[in-house]
Design a protein around this motif. Structure first.
Motif, PDB file in Angstrom:
ATOM      1  N   ARG A   1     -31.942-112.979 -34.751  1.00 47.87           N
ATOM      2  CA  ARG A   1     -32.839-112.623 -35.850  1.00 47.87           C
ATOM      3  C   ARG A   1     -34.282-112.543 -35.363  1.00 47.87           C
ATOM      4  O   ARG A   1     -34.979-111.569 -35.606  1.00 47.87           O
ATOM      5  N   LYS A   2     -34.685-113.575 -34.652  1.00 46.88           N
ATOM      6  CA  LYS A   2     -36.112-113.602 -34.354  1.00 46.88           C
ATOM      7  C   LYS A   2     -36.537-112.544 -33.336  1.00 46.88           C
ATOM      8  O   LYS A   2     -37.694-112.159 -33.305  1.00 46.88           O
TER       9      LYS A   2
ATOM     10  N   PRO B   1     -44.053-115.151 -36.520  1.00 47.87           N
ATOM     11  CA  PRO B   1     -42.843-114.833 -35.745  1.00 47.87           C
ATOM     12  C   PRO B   1     -43.094-114.914 -34.233  1.00 47.87           C
ATOM     13  O   PRO B   1     -42.193-115.260 -33.470  1.00 47.87           O
TER      14      PRO B   1
ATOM     15  N   ALA C   1     -30.101-117.274 -35.453  1.00 47.83           N
ATOM     16  CA  ALA C   1     -31.562-117.389 -35.495  1.00 47.83           C
ATOM     17  C   ALA C   1     -32.172-116.689 -34.293  1.00 47.83           C
ATOM     18  O   ALA C   1     -33.218-116.050 -34.393  1.00 47.83           O
TER      19      ALA C   1
ATOM     20  N   GLU D   1     -25.570-120.886 -36.596  1.00 51.77           N
ATOM     21  CA  GLU D   1     -26.950-120.730 -37.064  1.00 51.77           C
ATOM     22  C   GLU D   1     -27.928-120.495 -35.903  1.00 51.77           C
ATOM     23  O   GLU D   1     -28.833-119.676 -35.988  1.00 51.77           O
TER      24      GLU D   1
ATOM     25  N   ASN E   1     -29.056-109.966 -47.063  1.00 48.96           N
ATOM     26  CA  ASN E   1     -29.132-111.301 -46.455  1.00 48.96           C
ATOM     27  C   ASN E   1     -28.109-111.463 -45.341  1.00 48.96           C
ATOM     28  O   ASN E   1     -28.381-112.106 -44.330  1.00 48.96           O
TER      29      ASN E   1
ATOM     30  N   LEU F   1     -29.124-114.199 -42.572  1.00 51.93           N
ATOM     31  CA  LEU F   1     -29.638-115.351 -43.294  1.00 51.93           C
ATOM     32  C   LEU F   1     -28.505-116.024 -44.063  1.00 51.93           C
ATOM     33  O   LEU F   1     -28.610-117.157 -44.484  1.00 51.93           O
ATOM     34  N   ASP F   2     -27.439-115.303 -44.247  1.00 51.12           N
ATOM     35  CA  ASP F   2     -26.353-115.819 -45.079  1.00 51.12           C
ATOM     36  C   ASP F   2     -25.013-115.497 -44.388  1.00 51.12           C
ATOM     37  O   ASP F   2     -24.926-114.565 -43.592  1.00 51.12           O
TER      38      ASP F   2
ATOM     39  N   TYR G   1     -42.712-118.453 -32.983  1.00 54.11           N
ATOM     40  CA  TYR G   1     -41.329-118.906 -32.880  1.00 54.11           C
ATOM     41  C   TYR G   1     -40.545-118.185 -31.790  1.00 54.11           C
ATOM     42  O   TYR G   1     -39.486-118.646 -31.391  1.00 54.11           O
TER      43      TYR G   1
END
Lengths: 225, 813
Positions: A81-82, A107, A78, A74, A49, A54-55, A110
């Motif tokens: 991540r994406k 995905p 994000a 965040e 994670n 995510l964490d 986004y």
């Protein structure tokens, strides 16, 4: 691609503090396929994670693609991540209300890919995963193996550099499990870095390297290739 | 019980919604009971009828009047064995003095026959004589009025003085007539007394001359005198029939009876009928000319029923909805029980018991709430047992339905699948909940639109150009002690001169009515000069002076104002624009100089004033004539003061001093003219208040319902939210996703609500002669409000869900 140094993570409850990751350090190079193994509760999923952004961690350093991301907020996480990371879960984590096509498309929506392009790319990846004929079905209408292939399709549709897989065969029988492992191996051979958490020694044999953990620490490392 | 405590929010939402719904139900049902129970408290009320008058004159004029000729009830009593008693009743609103200077205004004083208490039985609490209303100087007064006038002293044999200076002694005290009667009565005197005082009171010296030879002649219905009284002197007529006599038995004989009396020419040529109104129907079903006071109407009762139904529906739906949600959440629990040997019936009992507990708690909260409302709004109302029974019935019904629906839905869902599916499959099963929330919101939006519409009409009425200006204008009753007194003009002149000397009083006027107050005189005997037949319409007749139009800022359309008269009497009159077509005059200029006959006096029209609203916007402007004649035939008059400054207190205290010097026997009590005009809308405002509260309540409850749904929906979608976040969705994208889901229903509700509210509000506006148009913004505003509030109530939950750590979400199975 990934370099973690002295990574720490605690879980606190009212009375006690549990150490999930205890000054963990290792590196994953681009194009590697790494398995992380260890008994339940050793911190494998927590690690995954954090790698997937995510964490949060509670200390240490995490360099992703040459960038220190440990203090990113965040929104930044994000964003990384994406564009860079795909996830495959033991329980598939498909959205029941969406069809196979829509699940895989998610995905791309986004990351702001145009509709026409999305269609093309989703169909390509569905074709590759051999589930094109199921594109209008809903997750509950598929077998476990098919669901996991959809999940893998979703994980790769954005051409991520890194795939994080959390027990991807845990809910599958052996033949379906092997199919998924073949898929991952193929993706890896095409250049995608994969970090996989698993209990299965059989699955671990598909990878290049095994990192063994106990109580939040790395206790051994075996190179297979 | 454990599950109630465990789910605090859901439980609170369920209980508070229901409790409010029950409280509103009880309160409004009691209100309807109150409105429906008018005049039912009289002994043998079903045998008592008011005899109203229905005449179609030969010239086409139709009069449907609550008043009748004095001969009507007397004739019925004499001729028909079915009639066991009758009484006529003339009503006056007077000021009464108790011997000191202290006065009570607006006292309901009636003159009637000694048989009044036979028709309208009241307990006599104290009495001096056995024969009530036989003593020429005696009156009977109500218990509460006795207390008001004499405090705790024994009222019997105490003296009271009415504005004419007539003194009476209290002979009897009767039990109050409850407020739910069409009759408001404080003091009862006999007709015999009225005629005696009229004949024998010396107005100049303000003393009653003793006349031992006076003989009261019982009125004779067979004489023409009893059938030609002008409408303002006609009484209200009542008859009481033998128990159980159908009214048709009397109705069928009326035509025959009327042929026995020498009716005047106009009545004989026309078609005259009696309309028998059961007294308990008067309040809601009678809306004739010359009613004693404004009655209620069945339309408002219907609206109340609709509000009850709507509020109850919204509350109950809310409860059922939330209850279904919480029971679906319990699916796993029920499944485990089934696997361990429980029967379906036992599961149903569990759900039912919980439902009963919720309803019970809600009722427990609702009862004191309703009680407080009833005490505040409808004091002295006894709640009928059927209301309690209906509340219990509703509680049972709601409990059972609210248990049955979730039970059936989980049965349909399959208990066995409860363990397997957890929360996932439920999504398809709760379409009915969405429909219900949409229905709730539709109703709420309809209520918001109606409330806004009514508010807009109120604003329209308040802001309408009424054609007069009541700002900074105050009024008082004319001095009651001066009525009929020969000294009136002298004193009035002095009063006016002294006011003229006050620089802050820009205008002072004396008139028989002012805007917002009743016009006591309706004249249907106005005719063109030299013509026997009157104009086919009746005219409002108001007596004013030369300052009236200045005081109230009324504009002249043509001609000139009335001129100053030393004794306030002249043959010049003004008319309003609406009177022009009624008199067959083409335009205002043509009217000037024309002579018409008013009663038996020839009057010249010297001016035409622009129309203004003398009464509320409920009624159209009436054709009116404005005479100058200080003798108002016993009725109350008004003094109006227009002030030029804002420091009203100082000026009014100066006026009070002048008043006290001139009219020492009487207190000076004044009010604002604008406020007096606005009181005509008290009933509308009350109604709007009920509607506003209901709309707020419905909105609140709908939001509670929505919030409950939001919580459930989000809980159900936790995993989905996690997956979307992992796939790259941002917090705002998640919030939009979740909110759009709710927005869809609210927009759907809005579309359903539009035509329904359009219809409802237009029906309501039909009651107003002058009405606002319902602009598009009213509809837009309601939609926007509903959407904003709906979004506000779900957004916080959506935000919380969107910012949750997706790791937690994905762990959820």
């Amino acid at each position: 691609m990934i370099k973690i140094t002295d990574l720490e993570k605690y879980y606190k409850t009212d009375e006690l503090q549990t150490i999930a990751l205890n000054k963990l350090s290792f590196e994953v190079k681009e194009g590697e396929f790494v398995a992380i193994m260890g008994p339940s509760g050793c911190g494998k999923s927590t690690l995954l994670n954090i790698l997937g952004m995510l964490d949060d961690s509670d200390g240490g350093s995490f360099i992703f693609n040459g960038e220190e991301v440990i203090d990113y907020n965040e929104r930044k996480r994000a964003n990384i991540r994406k564009h860079n990371i795909g996830f495959v879960f033991q329980s598939f984590n498909l959205i029941d209300q969406l069809s196979v096509f829509e699940n895989v498309e998610l995905p791309l929506i986004y990351t702001g890919v145009k509709k026409g392009e999305r269609k093309k790319r989703v169909e390509e990846v569905l074709e590759k995963m051999q589930i094109m004929h199921r594109r209008k079905h809903f997750p509950q209408q598929l077998s476990g193996g098919q669901q996991q292939r959809v999940a893998v399709a979703r994980a790769v549709v954005n051409n991520p550099k890194l795939i994080l897989a959390d027990e991807p065969t845990g809910n599958l029988d052996s033949s379906n499990g092997n199919e998924v492992m073949d898929l991952l191996t193929e993706l890896n051979s095409q250049g995608t870095t994969i970090v996989m958490v698993t209990h299965s020694e059989h699955d671990a044999k598909f990878t290049h390297r095994i990192i063994r953990m106990l109580d939040g620490q790395k206790v051994a490392e075996n190179t297979l290739v | 019980m454990r599950s109630i405590i465990n789910k605090t929010f859901l439980s609170l939402a369920k209980i508070s919604g229901l409790a409010l719904g029950f409280a509103v139900f009880i309160f409004l049902t009691v209100k309807i009971q109150y409105e429906n129970s008018y005049d039912e408290f009289w002994i043998d009320s079903e045998d008592v009828y008011r005899v109203a008058l229905d005449v179609k004159y030969a010239n086409g004029e139709e009069v449907l009047s609550a008043k009748n000729f004095g001969g009507a009830s007397e004739l019925l009593d004499l001729e028909l064995p079915e009639v066991i008693s009758y009484c006529n009743l003339g009503k006056d609103v007077v000021t009464i003095f108790n011997g000191s200077k202290q006065k009570i205004q607006d006292v309901n004083f009636i003159y009637t026959d000694p048989t009044f208490f036979d028709v309208f039985k009241r307990k006599i609490i104290k009495s001096e004589s056995t024969k009530l209303l036989e003593n020429i100087h005696g009156v009977a007064i109500s218990e509460s009025f006795a207390k008001k006038l004499f405090g705790n002293e024994d009222p019997i044999n105490k003296e009271l003085t009415i504005n004419e200076g007539w003194k009476f002694v209290v002979d009897a005290v009767f039990e109050d007539i409850p407020s739910h009667s069409h009759m408001k009565v404080d003091v009862v005197a006999a007709y015999k007394s009225l005629f005696y005082y009229m004949q024998n009171f010396d107005n100049t010296r303000q003393v009653l001359i003793k006349n031992p030879n006076y003989q009261y002649h019982k009125p004779d219905p067979y004489s023409q005198r009893r059938w030609n009284t002008p409408v303002q002197y006609r009484p209200y007529s009542y008859i009481k029939l033998k128990k159980g006599t159908p009214i048709q038995a009397v109705e069928s004989k009326v035509a025959g009876l009327l042929s026995k009396v020498p009716l005047p020419y106009r009545l004989k040529k026309g078609d005259m009928k009696f309309k028998f109104q059961p007294i308990h129907d008067i309040h809601l079903k009678s809306n004739l000319s010359h009613e004693q006071s404004a009655n209620g109407n069945t339309k408002q009762i219907l609206f109340l029923y609709i509000i009850i139904a709507v509020v109850l529906f919204v509350c109950v739906i809310n409860f059922i909805n939330l209850n279904t949600i919480s029971n679906i959440e319990q699916l796993k629990n029920y499944s485990i029980r089934i696997f361990n040997g429980s029967t379906y019936w036992q599961i149903f009992q569990m759900i039912l018991a919980e439902s009963f507990i919720f309803n019970g708690i809600a009722l427990f909260i609702a009862l004191p709430l309703a009680y407080v409302l009833i005490i505040a709004e409808l004091p002295s109302t006894k709640v009928a047992p059927y209301i309690f029974l209906s509340v219990v019935a509703i509680v049972v019904l709601v409990s059972v339905i609210a248990a049955l629906i979730p039970f059936l839905s989980v049965v349909k869902n399959g208990f066995a699948s409860g363990l397997k599916i957890g929360k996932q499959k439920i999504s398809q099963k709760w379409k009915s909940q969405r429909v219900m929330v949409t229905a709730q919101f539709s109703i709420t939006i309809i209520l918001i639109i109606c409330t806004t519409g009514i508010y807009k009409q109120m604003q329209f009425m308040m802001a309408s150009d009424l054609g007069f200006n009541g700002q900074q204008t105050l009024y008082s009753f004319s001095p009651m002690t001066m009525n009929q007194h020969p000294d009136i003009p002298n004193k009035l002149r002095t009063f006016r001169n002294k006011l003229d000397a006050l620089s802050d009083v820009s205008s002072f006027s004396v008139s028989s009515s002012i805007p917002g107050q009743k016009v006591s005189r309706l004249n249907n005997q106005i005719r063109p000069l030299g013509v026997a037949e009157p104009f086919p319409t009746s005219f409002s007749e108001i007596s004013i002076d030369d300052n009236y139009i200045k005081t109230y800022g009324i504009h002249l359309k043509a001609g000139k104002n009335l001129s100053v008269q030393n004794d306030w009497i002249s043959d010049d009159i003004l008319i309003n624009e609406t009177a022009l077509p009624a008199m067959g005059i083409a335009n205002a200029v043509d009217a000037i100089g024309q002579v018409i006959t008013v009663g038996n006096k020839n009057c010249t029209i010297v001016g035409v004033i622009e129309d203004y609203h003398h009464a509320s916007l409920h009624t159209p402007i009436k054709p009116s004539i404005y005479t100058q004649n200080l003798h108002w035939n016993h009725s109350v008059g008004y003094y109006s003061f227009q002030l030029s400054i804002k420091d009203i207190d100082k000026t009014m205290s100066q006026i009070t001093q002048i008043w006290n010097a001139l009219y020492p026997k009487e207190e000076f009590i004044y009010n604002f003219s604008e406020a007096s005009f606005a009181t005509q809308y008290a009933r509308d405002q009350k109604f709007n208040q009920i509607l506003t509260y209901s709309a707020c309540l419905a909105l609140l409850i709908s939001c509670l319902g929505l919030l409950g749904m939001a919580l459930f929906n989000i809980k159900k979608r936790v995993k989905e939210i996690g997956i979307r976040k992992v796939s790259g969705a941002t917090v705002s994208q998640i919030i939009v996703l979740l909110n759009i889901d709710f927005l869809k229903w609210v927009i759907m509700a809005y579309i359903i609500a539009l035509p329904m509210s359009w219809y409802t509000i237009n029906r309501w506006l039909e009651d107003f002669a002058y009405r606002t148009n319902m602009s598009w913004w009213v509809y837009g505003f309601a939609g926007l409000l509903a959407i904003t509030i709906a979004l506000a109530s779900v957004s916080w939950q959506s935000y919380k869900a969107a910012t949750n750590n997706p790791v937690e979400a994905l762990k959820e199975e």
